[in-house]
Motif scaffolding. Structure first.
Motif, PDB file in Angstrom:
ATOM      1  N   GLN A  32       0.860  -1.185   0.000  1.00 47.95           N
ATOM      2  CA  GLN A  32       0.000   0.000   0.000  1.00 47.95           C
ATOM      3  C   GLN A  32       0.895   1.233   0.000  1.00 47.95           C
ATOM      4  O   GLN A  32       1.255   1.765   1.045  1.00 47.95           O
ATOM      5  N   PRO A  33       1.248   1.734  -1.217  1.00 50.98           N
ATOM      6  CA  PRO A  33       2.153   2.881  -1.298  1.00 50.98           C
ATOM      7  C   PRO A  33       1.552   4.184  -0.765  1.00 50.98           C
ATOM      8  O   PRO A  33       2.289   5.049  -0.310  1.00 50.98           O
ATOM      9  N   THR A  34       0.231   4.337  -0.825  1.00 46.99           N
ATOM     10  CA  THR A  34      -0.423   5.524  -0.272  1.00 46.99           C
ATOM     11  C   THR A  34      -1.717   5.091   0.410  1.00 46.99           C
ATOM     12  O   THR A  34      -2.152   3.948   0.264  1.00 46.99           O
ATOM     13  N   ALA A  35      -2.356   6.028   1.086  1.00 45.38           N
ATOM     14  CA  ALA A  35      -3.598   5.717   1.802  1.00 45.38           C
ATOM     15  C   ALA A  35      -4.730   5.308   0.863  1.00 45.38           C
ATOM     16  O   ALA A  35      -5.647   4.590   1.269  1.00 45.38           O
ATOM     17  N   CYS A  37      -4.140   3.960  -2.364  1.00 51.27           N
ATOM     18  CA  CYS A  37      -3.638   3.074  -3.423  1.00 51.27           C
ATOM     19  C   CYS A  37      -3.100   1.778  -2.832  1.00 51.27           C
ATOM     20  O   CYS A  37      -2.298   1.790  -1.898  1.00 51.27           O
TER      21      CYS A  37
END
Length: 124
Positions: A32-35, A37
């Motif tokens: 999970q590279p971002t909240a 994505c």
């Protein structure tokens, strides 16, 4: 066969989408590279399929699920959308004709599947 598959899910939690994919495929990586994505890699017929799940991709209520491969089990976006609707029971939208580099399709022409049925519509 399309070069990739992309569907849009209305008000469908990412955890539910991930559970669907884990039930269908052997997920070999999840990050999970971002909240908003999540990236998955799953194995299908000796091919690694990369999937990006992006929340709020089309307005705040739609989540994009993009399969970056031509080796998915689906012939086109519509076949994937039908399976997603059957498994997740939430509205699914996809490009009506699939995407082609030199195509002449209307970019606003979409296919929608929900509890009322399925068919083409204009997504503006």
């Amino acid at each position: 066969m399309q070069t990739d598959i992309e569907i849009y899910l209305l008000s469908c939690p990412t955890d539910k989408i991930i559970s669907w994919l884990e039930g269908e495929f052997n997920v070999i990586e999840k990050k999970q590279p971002t909240a908003v994505c999540t990236k998955l890699t799953f194995e299908y017929q000796q091919a690694d399929i990369k999937v990006t799940i992006l929340e709020q991709a089309a307005g705040k209520r739609f989540t994009s699920v993009w399969f970056d491969s031509d080796k998915t089990p689906w012939e086109d976006d519509m076949a994937c959308a039908r399976q997603a609707f059957s498994s997740l029971n939430c509205e699914v939208r996809c490009n009506y004709q699939g995407w082609e580099e030199a195509g002449e399709q209307d970019p606003d022409q979409w296919w929608r599947i929900n509890q009322q049925g399925e068919g083409p519509f204009i997504w503006t």
